[in-house]
Write a protein that holds these residues in place. Structure first.
Motif, mmCIF file in Angstrom:
data_model
loop_
_atom_site.group_PDB
_atom_site.id
_atom_site.type_symbol
_atom_site.label_atom_id
_atom_site.label_comp_id
_atom_site.label_asym_id
_atom_site.label_seq_id
_atom_site.Cartn_x
_atom_site.Cartn_y
_atom_site.Cartn_z
ATOM 1 N N ALA A 1 78.166 -24.590 -55.357
ATOM 2 C CA ALA A 1 77.926 -24.820 -53.913
ATOM 3 C C ALA A 1 79.332 -24.723 -53.029
ATOM 4 C CB ALA A 1 76.940 -25.724 -53.676
ATOM 5 N N PRO A 2 79.296 -24.290 -51.838
ATOM 6 C CA PRO A 2 80.373 -24.294 -51.012
ATOM 7 C C PRO A 2 80.398 -25.885 -50.246
ATOM 8 C CG PRO A 2 78.549 -23.166 -49.593
ATOM 9 C CD PRO A 2 78.189 -23.382 -51.282
ATOM 10 N N ASP A 3 81.536 -26.445 -50.006
ATOM 11 C CA ASP A 3 81.542 -27.721 -49.550
ATOM 12 C C ASP A 3 80.827 -27.913 -48.217
ATOM 13 O OD1 ASP A 3 83.981 -28.847 -51.219
ATOM 14 O OD2 ASP A 3 84.283 -26.868 -50.857
ATOM 15 N N ILE A 4 81.046 -27.105 -47.308
ATOM 16 C CA ILE A 4 80.186 -27.310 -45.929
ATOM 17 C C ILE A 4 79.154 -26.118 -45.850
ATOM 18 C CG2 ILE A 4 80.398 -27.318 -43.515
ATOM 19 C CD1 ILE A 4 83.420 -27.658 -44.919
ATOM 20 N N ILE A 5 77.847 -26.598 -45.677
ATOM 21 C CA ILE A 5 76.909 -25.638 -45.750
ATOM 22 C C ILE A 5 75.902 -25.352 -44.545
ATOM 23 C CG2 ILE A 5 74.481 -25.149 -47.075
ATOM 24 C CD1 ILE A 5 75.761 -26.931 -49.117
ATOM 25 N N HIS A 6 75.942 -24.139 -43.863
ATOM 26 C CA HIS A 6 75.085 -23.735 -42.794
ATOM 27 C C HIS A 6 73.711 -23.449 -43.273
ATOM 28 C CE1 HIS A 6 75.157 -20.986 -38.960
ATOM 29 N NE2 HIS A 6 74.203 -21.869 -38.997
ATOM 30 N N ASP A 7 72.699 -23.882 -42.692
ATOM 31 C CA ASP A 7 71.395 -23.633 -43.075
ATOM 32 C C ASP A 7 70.600 -24.201 -41.913
ATOM 33 O OD1 ASP A 7 69.442 -22.832 -44.536
ATOM 34 O OD2 ASP A 7 69.522 -24.345 -46.074
ATOM 35 N N ALA A 8 69.254 -24.083 -41.970
ATOM 36 C CA ALA A 8 68.203 -24.476 -40.942
ATOM 37 C C ALA A 8 67.288 -25.784 -41.542
ATOM 38 C CB ALA A 8 67.201 -23.373 -40.779
ATOM 39 N N SER A 9 67.270 -26.571 -40.520
ATOM 40 C CA SER A 9 66.671 -27.975 -40.931
ATOM 41 C C SER A 9 65.429 -27.815 -41.745
ATOM 42 C CB SER A 9 66.343 -28.731 -39.582
ATOM 43 O OG SER A 9 65.341 -28.080 -38.720
ATOM 44 N N ASP A 10 64.571 -26.649 -41.614
ATOM 45 C CA ASP A 10 63.325 -26.644 -42.399
ATOM 46 C C ASP A 10 63.616 -26.332 -43.783
ATOM 47 O OD1 ASP A 10 63.709 -23.898 -41.737
ATOM 48 O OD2 ASP A 10 61.817 -23.327 -40.839
ATOM 49 N N ASP A 11 64.805 -25.916 -44.161
ATOM 50 C CA ASP A 11 65.411 -25.796 -45.510
ATOM 51 C C ASP A 11 65.663 -26.757 -46.329
ATOM 52 O OD1 ASP A 11 65.183 -23.596 -47.428
ATOM 53 O OD2 ASP A 11 67.409 -23.295 -47.292
ATOM 54 N N LEU A 12 65.907 -27.940 -45.618
ATOM 55 C CA LEU A 12 66.474 -29.031 -46.282
ATOM 56 C C LEU A 12 65.900 -29.842 -47.130
ATOM 57 C CD1 LEU A 12 69.090 -29.945 -43.345
ATOM 58 C CD2 LEU A 12 69.217 -28.122 -45.226
ATOM 59 N N ALA A 13 64.591 -30.042 -46.833
ATOM 60 C CA ALA A 13 63.715 -31.292 -47.503
ATOM 61 C C ALA A 13 64.054 -31.202 -49.000
ATOM 62 C CB ALA A 13 62.368 -31.043 -47.085
ATOM 63 N N ASP A 14 63.708 -30.120 -49.691
ATOM 64 C CA ASP A 14 63.633 -30.014 -51.077
ATOM 65 C C ASP A 14 65.012 -30.202 -51.617
ATOM 66 O OD1 ASP A 14 60.929 -29.777 -51.193
ATOM 67 O OD2 ASP A 14 61.107 -27.632 -51.364
ATOM 68 N N PHE A 15 65.836 -29.794 -50.923
ATOM 69 C CA PHE A 15 67.426 -29.821 -51.360
ATOM 70 C C PHE A 15 67.807 -31.383 -51.288
ATOM 71 C CE2 PHE A 15 68.475 -25.219 -49.944
ATOM 72 C CZ PHE A 15 68.046 -24.667 -51.122
ATOM 73 N N ALA A 16 67.383 -32.016 -50.032
ATOM 74 C CA ALA A 16 67.826 -33.407 -49.860
ATOM 75 C C ALA A 16 67.210 -34.219 -51.158
ATOM 76 C CB ALA A 16 67.385 -33.773 -48.539
ATOM 77 N N HIS A 17 65.952 -33.985 -51.290
ATOM 78 C CA HIS A 17 65.212 -34.861 -52.396
ATOM 79 C C HIS A 17 65.657 -34.294 -53.492
ATOM 80 C CE1 HIS A 17 62.415 -36.941 -49.715
ATOM 81 N NE2 HIS A 17 62.100 -35.747 -49.170
ATOM 82 N N GLY A 18 66.293 -33.396 -53.862
ATOM 83 C CA GLY A 18 66.752 -32.798 -55.178
ATOM 84 C C GLY A 18 67.962 -33.294 -55.541
ATOM 85 N N GLY A 19 68.849 -34.209 -54.442
ATOM 86 C CA GLY A 19 70.129 -34.546 -54.792
ATOM 87 C C GLY A 19 71.140 -33.448 -54.724
ATOM 88 N N TYR A 20 70.928 -32.418 -54.056
ATOM 89 C CA TYR A 20 71.990 -31.501 -53.856
ATOM 90 C C TYR A 20 72.914 -31.580 -52.616
ATOM 91 C CZ TYR A 20 69.191 -28.872 -57.153
ATOM 92 O OH TYR A 20 68.642 -28.406 -58.262
ATOM 93 N N LEU A 21 72.394 -32.359 -51.538
ATOM 94 C CA LEU A 21 73.133 -32.501 -50.219
ATOM 95 C C LEU A 21 73.512 -34.185 -50.256
ATOM 96 C CD1 LEU A 21 70.722 -30.778 -47.780
ATOM 97 C CD2 LEU A 21 72.777 -29.819 -49.003
ATOM 98 N N ALA A 22 74.845 -34.309 -49.669
ATOM 99 C CA ALA A 22 75.259 -35.580 -49.379
ATOM 100 C C ALA A 22 74.784 -36.201 -48.320
ATOM 101 C CB ALA A 22 76.750 -35.318 -49.314
ATOM 102 N N ASP A 23 74.640 -37.614 -48.609
ATOM 103 C CA ASP A 23 74.034 -38.268 -47.323
ATOM 104 C C ASP A 23 75.330 -38.614 -46.476
ATOM 105 O OD1 ASP A 23 73.022 -40.349 -45.465
ATOM 106 O OD2 ASP A 23 72.624 -41.804 -47.153
ATOM 107 N N LEU A 24 74.951 -38.087 -45.070
ATOM 108 C CA LEU A 24 76.103 -38.224 -44.058
ATOM 109 C C LEU A 24 76.162 -39.419 -43.076
ATOM 110 C CD1 LEU A 24 76.041 -34.453 -42.885
ATOM 111 C CD2 LEU A 24 77.370 -35.390 -44.713
ATOM 112 N N THR A 25 75.084 -40.497 -43.634
ATOM 113 C CA THR A 25 75.046 -41.507 -42.584
ATOM 114 C C THR A 25 76.371 -42.322 -42.503
ATOM 115 O OG1 THR A 25 72.706 -41.813 -43.679
ATOM 116 C CG2 THR A 25 73.826 -43.785 -42.256
#
Length: 424
Positions: A84-108
């Motif tokens: 995966a690229p380091d910085i990912i351009h996408d749409a918010s309605d595509d993120l839920a499964d990726f976030a729950h799947g552990g593929y995206l970093a928590d940016l908090t």
């Protein structure tokens, strides 16, 4: 010897496939996959990458061109393959499964306070899952009515404004008044009917997805959710004020008929204005009107474009710093102008370039405060529900093949069966 050489080759190949890395000279390289596609937008993104690289010699960003058409499957393959690229351009309605799947970093803890405070909470809600933030919402697009200005003026109908919009009932009456002799008051491009229906239904007080105390989501297609689909169904079937041939079309497909004087109005995303400017015949007068309002006022749902960081990226801090640079107010305005969309940032929204009446910019910015997270934003399993249940059901309803009761049955009974698999 041959075994050692083979091992070395494999290591080099793996290094080449990684999402980012550090060069021998100590310089970090980040891969930024952009989904910009319009010429102005691509150039704005590439210019910003060049500006970053010129001022950050220790962290080089490599621009990678992606495509909206295949982004979900492409990212899933990249995530699972560790590419995966380091910085990912996408749409918010595509993120839920990726976030729950552990593929995206928590940016908090990676994002600066400036960026967090500049973007309203309602926008952050589109990228917040559980206790984590998995993307930065930066561009958003309300749905508006693009109208033939001369046609409306000749008809004598009341022209709506953000301060005094049409109601859904008035909108239906006006489209009927504008129709006749082979011409239609409205052309609904509903090849992808789900997001348009759900997002506009917020203006009528619709919600559709209901989350219980246990956190589980169920679908309930109630009276408020039915206002928009009933209106479209009546325009196409009863009133003959909506062109039946465009119901299976995409937005761009309606433009030739619009320019040719067959439709008085077309509901489109705000960014379509660029195509209209480029393609409209000389002398064709058009204007941007707000979508109709109901019990929820001008409220409508949006799924902002987002920037995320891959969980596997070895340089999350540097990736977040690049996102912060990309979304400084001045740069966010450049990205918004390039995409003909609205920025989420409060300071960028007040830029004079986005407040001009020309090409309807001021109408769009007036709608910004009414934009809310799309109803399905945090619903796990939404892509499958949309593709397998909602899209075919709505297409059949709008074409007249099924009635409102059958539509409700499919959305609720079949839909809840799909969503249940993701909530066990």
């Amino acid at each position: 010897m041959r075994a050692r050489l083979l091992a070395l080759v494999l290591l080099l190949l793996l290094a080449g496939c990684s999402s980012g890395g550090t060069r021998d000279d100590g310089r970090i390289t980040l891969r930024f996959q952009s989904l910009a596609w319009q010429e102005e937008s691509v150039e704005a993104n590439k210019e910003l990458v060049r500006e970053w690289n010129a001022t950050h010699p220790g962290v080089r960003v490599e621009y990678v061109q992606g495509s909206w058409d295949s982004v979900h499957d492409q990212l899933l393959t990249a995530f699972e393959g560790g590419e995966a690229p380091d910085i990912i351009h996408d749409a918010s309605d595509d993120l839920a499964d990726f976030a729950h799947g552990g593929y995206l970093a928590d940016l908090t803890d990676l994002l600066p306070a400036r960026l967090k405070s500049d973007i309203p909470r309602r926008s952050w809600e589109t990228t917040t899952f559980g206790d984590g933030i998995y993307g930065v919402p930066f561009l958003q697009e309300p749905r508006v009515l693009i109208a033939n200005a001369k046609w409306l003026k000749r008809s004598g109908v009341r022209i709506p404004t953000p301060e005094k919009p049409w109601s859904w009932a008035e909108f239906r009456r006006i489209t009927e008044r504008l129709s006749g002799r082979g011409k239609y008051g409205i052309a609904w491009p509903l090849k992808e009917p789900v997001s348009a229906t759900l997002n506009l239904s917020l203006s009528a007080g619709g919600q559709l997805f209901h989350r219980g105390a246990d956190g589980k989501v169920t679908v309930r297609f109630e009276a408020a959710d039915q206002v928009v689909p009933r209106t479209i169904h009546a325009q196409a079937g009863t009133d003959r004020s909506a062109s039946p041939t465009t119901l299976g079309s995409g937005g761009s497909d309606t433009l030739p008929g619009f320019f040719g004087g067959r439709y008085a109005m077309v509901p489109l995303g705000f960014s379509y204005r660029q195509q209209i400017v480029q393609q409209a015949p000389k002398g064709f007068a058009w204007q941007v009107l707000p979508a109709p309002a109901g019990a929820g006022g001008l409220t409508q749902g949006v799924s902002p474009q987002t920037l995320s960081v891959a969980e596997d990226s070895p340089h999350k801090k540097e990736a977040a710093a690049f996102i912060d640079f990309l979304l400084r107010p001045r740069n966010m305005v450049r990205l918004a102008l390039g995409d003909w969309m609205l920025p989420t940032g409060t300071r960028a929204l007040h830029d004079p370039a986005l407040r001009t009446p020309e090409h309807g910019w001021s109408t769009g910015t007036a709608l910004a405060a009414h934009l809310r997270p799309a109803p399905a934003q945090t619903v796990r399993g939404y892509p499958e529900w949309k593709d397998k249940v909602a899209t075919p059901a709505l297409q059949e309803y709008y074409s007249g093949a099924i009635g409102i009761r059958e539509l409700r049955k499919r959305l609720e009974e079949d839909g809840n069966l799909v969503l249940a698999r993701y909530q066990r």
